[in-house]
Design an enzyme around this catalytic site. Structure first.
Site, mmCIF file in Angstrom:
data_model
loop_
_atom_site.group_PDB
_atom_site.id
_atom_site.type_symbol
_atom_site.label_atom_id
_atom_site.label_comp_id
_atom_site.label_asym_id
_atom_site.label_seq_id
_atom_site.Cartn_x
_atom_site.Cartn_y
_atom_site.Cartn_z
ATOM 1 N N GLN A 108 4.360 -3.464 -1.488
ATOM 2 C CA GLN A 108 3.072 -2.855 -1.809
ATOM 3 C C GLN A 108 2.361 -2.378 -0.548
ATOM 4 O O GLN A 108 1.298 -1.771 -0.631
ATOM 5 C CB GLN A 108 2.197 -3.877 -2.546
ATOM 6 C CG GLN A 108 2.758 -4.325 -3.886
ATOM 7 C CD GLN A 108 1.971 -5.470 -4.478
ATOM 8 O OE1 GLN A 108 2.192 -6.632 -4.145
ATOM 9 N NE2 GLN A 108 1.036 -5.156 -5.355
ATOM 10 N N ASP A 111 2.707 -0.002 5.596
ATOM 11 C CA ASP A 111 2.845 -0.079 7.048
ATOM 12 C C ASP A 111 4.258 0.188 7.565
ATOM 13 O O ASP A 111 4.461 0.244 8.778
ATOM 14 C CB ASP A 111 2.341 -1.438 7.557
ATOM 15 C CG ASP A 111 3.009 -2.628 6.849
ATOM 16 O OD1 ASP A 111 4.218 -2.568 6.548
ATOM 17 O OD2 ASP A 111 2.300 -3.621 6.589
ATOM 18 N N HIS A 126 3.565 1.808 -2.822
ATOM 19 C CA HIS A 126 2.266 2.466 -2.687
ATOM 20 C C HIS A 126 2.259 3.561 -1.634
ATOM 21 O O HIS A 126 1.193 4.015 -1.213
ATOM 22 C CB HIS A 126 1.187 1.427 -2.371
ATOM 23 C CG HIS A 126 0.937 0.482 -3.503
ATOM 24 N ND1 HIS A 126 0.239 -0.700 -3.352
ATOM 25 C CD2 HIS A 126 1.286 0.553 -4.817
ATOM 26 C CE1 HIS A 126 0.183 -1.324 -4.521
ATOM 27 N NE2 HIS A 126 0.813 -0.583 -5.412
ATOM 28 N N CYS A 188 -1.405 26.455 2.822
ATOM 29 C CA CYS A 188 -2.157 27.005 1.697
ATOM 30 C C CYS A 188 -3.652 26.723 1.765
ATOM 31 O O CYS A 188 -4.407 27.189 0.909
ATOM 32 C CB CYS A 188 -1.596 26.469 0.368
ATOM 33 S SG CYS A 188 -2.000 24.735 0.040
ATOM 34 N N SER A 226 1.627 -11.602 -1.746
ATOM 35 C CA SER A 226 0.872 -10.782 -2.694
ATOM 36 C C SER A 226 0.102 -11.670 -3.660
ATOM 37 O O SER A 226 0.663 -12.627 -4.216
ATOM 38 C CB SER A 226 1.808 -9.865 -3.494
ATOM 39 O OG SER A 226 1.080 -9.147 -4.476
ATOM 40 N N ASN A 251 2.652 -17.490 -1.134
ATOM 41 C CA ASN A 251 1.373 -16.831 -0.877
ATOM 42 C C ASN A 251 0.309 -17.874 -0.595
ATOM 43 O O ASN A 251 0.268 -18.922 -1.250
ATOM 44 C CB ASN A 251 0.948 -15.998 -2.088
ATOM 45 C CG ASN A 251 -0.245 -15.119 -1.794
ATOM 46 O OD1 ASN A 251 -0.162 -14.184 -0.997
ATOM 47 N ND2 ASN A 251 -1.382 -15.403 -2.422
ATOM 48 N N ARG A 252 -0.543 -17.574 0.369
ATOM 49 C CA ARG A 252 -1.687 -18.454 0.603
ATOM 50 C C ARG A 252 -2.737 -18.174 -0.472
ATOM 51 O O ARG A 252 -3.221 -17.057 -0.605
ATOM 52 C CB ARG A 252 -2.289 -18.204 1.983
ATOM 53 C CG ARG A 252 -1.478 -18.820 3.118
ATOM 54 C CD ARG A 252 -2.316 -18.913 4.372
ATOM 55 N NE ARG A 252 -1.573 -19.488 5.468
ATOM 56 C CZ ARG A 252 -1.384 -20.792 5.652
ATOM 57 N NH1 ARG A 252 -1.884 -21.649 4.767
ATOM 58 N NH2 ARG A 252 -0.712 -21.231 6.682
ATOM 59 N N GLY A 253 -3.069 -19.188 -1.251
ATOM 60 C CA GLY A 253 -4.019 -19.020 -2.333
ATOM 61 C C GLY A 253 -3.320 -18.699 -3.646
ATOM 62 O O GLY A 253 -2.107 -18.473 -3.691
ATOM 63 N N CYS A 269 3.534 -16.713 5.003
ATOM 64 C CA CYS A 269 4.842 -16.083 4.825
ATOM 65 C C CYS A 269 5.768 -16.287 6.024
ATOM 66 O O CYS A 269 6.965 -16.569 5.842
ATOM 67 C CB CYS A 269 4.667 -14.589 4.578
ATOM 68 S SG CYS A 269 3.964 -14.175 2.973
#
Length: 293
Positions: A108, A111, A126, A188, A226, A251-253, A269
């Site tokens: 997602q 970078d 994305h 254009c 994520s 994942n943290r949280g 991670c």
């Protein structure tokens, strides 16, 4: 299933369970902003992230002032992302791929750090920060080329901005952008937009179908970094659960997929994926393992 312990000499129980689950399987890896924070790119929804209101697609295309403000900020922020390097989390994913345990990465993030780390099969769900597209004629150019044009239109602008807060989409939070000059399409005259999926914009259907095909070709799903807050990521967890594929979430949280996870690991991670990759590599080199016969 939560394990909140920090890295140490002993493998945390949830990490050990994840290794047992993934050993001998080929998994698809789904990554979010949390895997890139150790490279210096902040996330939108981490436990320590400040409130953010990213620009929507409708705001970008419908308001020239907002668009000018966005490009002024992006002209500063993209350079920061351009200079970042993969961290141990990205390298661990690449190592698991080298071991034959990963069939591909759905990220997602915009970078490109998985690609820089050496991962060979990456779907940029994305989009990418380093490409720009014309919304009228569809031509694509590199962000490097656009930077040259914006530098020519706005001499010294990026150099005159003091330290700025950087956002995950290569944006930067700065003031005083009213004098910034925006570049239009050279072919254009149409509106140029980063080849990034904005809030309020749909991921291209063909890209989603390609990602589903990657997951369907795997034996499981590993989610890293994520919160699965938006459906563009959560749908892959739901697909894996519906098709009885094991799911590991690092994942943290909390995440929106926790109730569907086979194993949930509440840790960073970089240390977790590194530990997992090392453990999986050790298993493959033991006598009698599939790697050694």
């Amino acid at each position: 299933m939560l394990d909140r312990s920090e890295p140490g000499a002993t493998m945390p129980p949830a990490v050990s369970r994840a290794v047992e689950l993934l050993a001998g399987r080929r998994v698809t890896v789904l990554t979010g902003a949390g895997i890139s924070t150790d490279s210096g790119i902040p996330d939108y929804r981490g436990p320590d992230s400040p409130p953010r209101a990213p620009m929507t697609y409708q705001q970008f295309v419908g308001d020239p002032d907002r668009r000018r403000h966005y490009w002024a900020r992006n002209h500063v922020g993209w350079r920061h992302v351009h200079e970042t390097r993969p961290n141990p989390g990205h390298l661990a994913v690449r190592r698991m791929e080298d071991l034959g345990g990963v069939n591909g990465v759905i990220t997602q993030n915009v970078d490109t750090l998985h690609e820089v780390a050496g991962s060979r099969n990456v779907i940029d769900l994305h989009g990418r920060y380093d490409r720009v597209i014309c919304l009228t004629c569809g031509r694509r150019i590199s962000r490097d080329h656009l930077a040259e044009r914006l530098d020519a239109l706005n001499p010294g602008f990026a150099d005159d901005v003091p330290d700025a807060e950087i956002a995950p989409d290569a944006d930067a939070v700065i003031e005083a952008t009213a004098h910034f000059r925006v570049a239009d399409c050279e072919h254009c005259g149409g509106i140029l937009k980063p080849e990034i999926v904005y809030f309020g914009e749909n991921v291209p259907k063909a890209r989603v179908e390609k990602a589903f095909a990657m997951l369907d070709d795997a034996d499981g799903l590993l989610v890293a970094g994520s919160s699965l807050t938006v459906m563009s990521g959560l749908r892959f967890v739901r697909r894996a659960h519906k098709t009885d594929r094991p799911i590991v979430i690092v994942n943290r949280g909390s995440t929106r997929g926790d109730d569907l996870a086979t194993v949930k690991i509440d840790r960073g991670c970089s240390p977790t994926l590194t530990t997992m990759a090392e453990a999986l590599a050790t298993r493959r080199t033991r006598p009698g393992s599939p790697a050694t016969g």
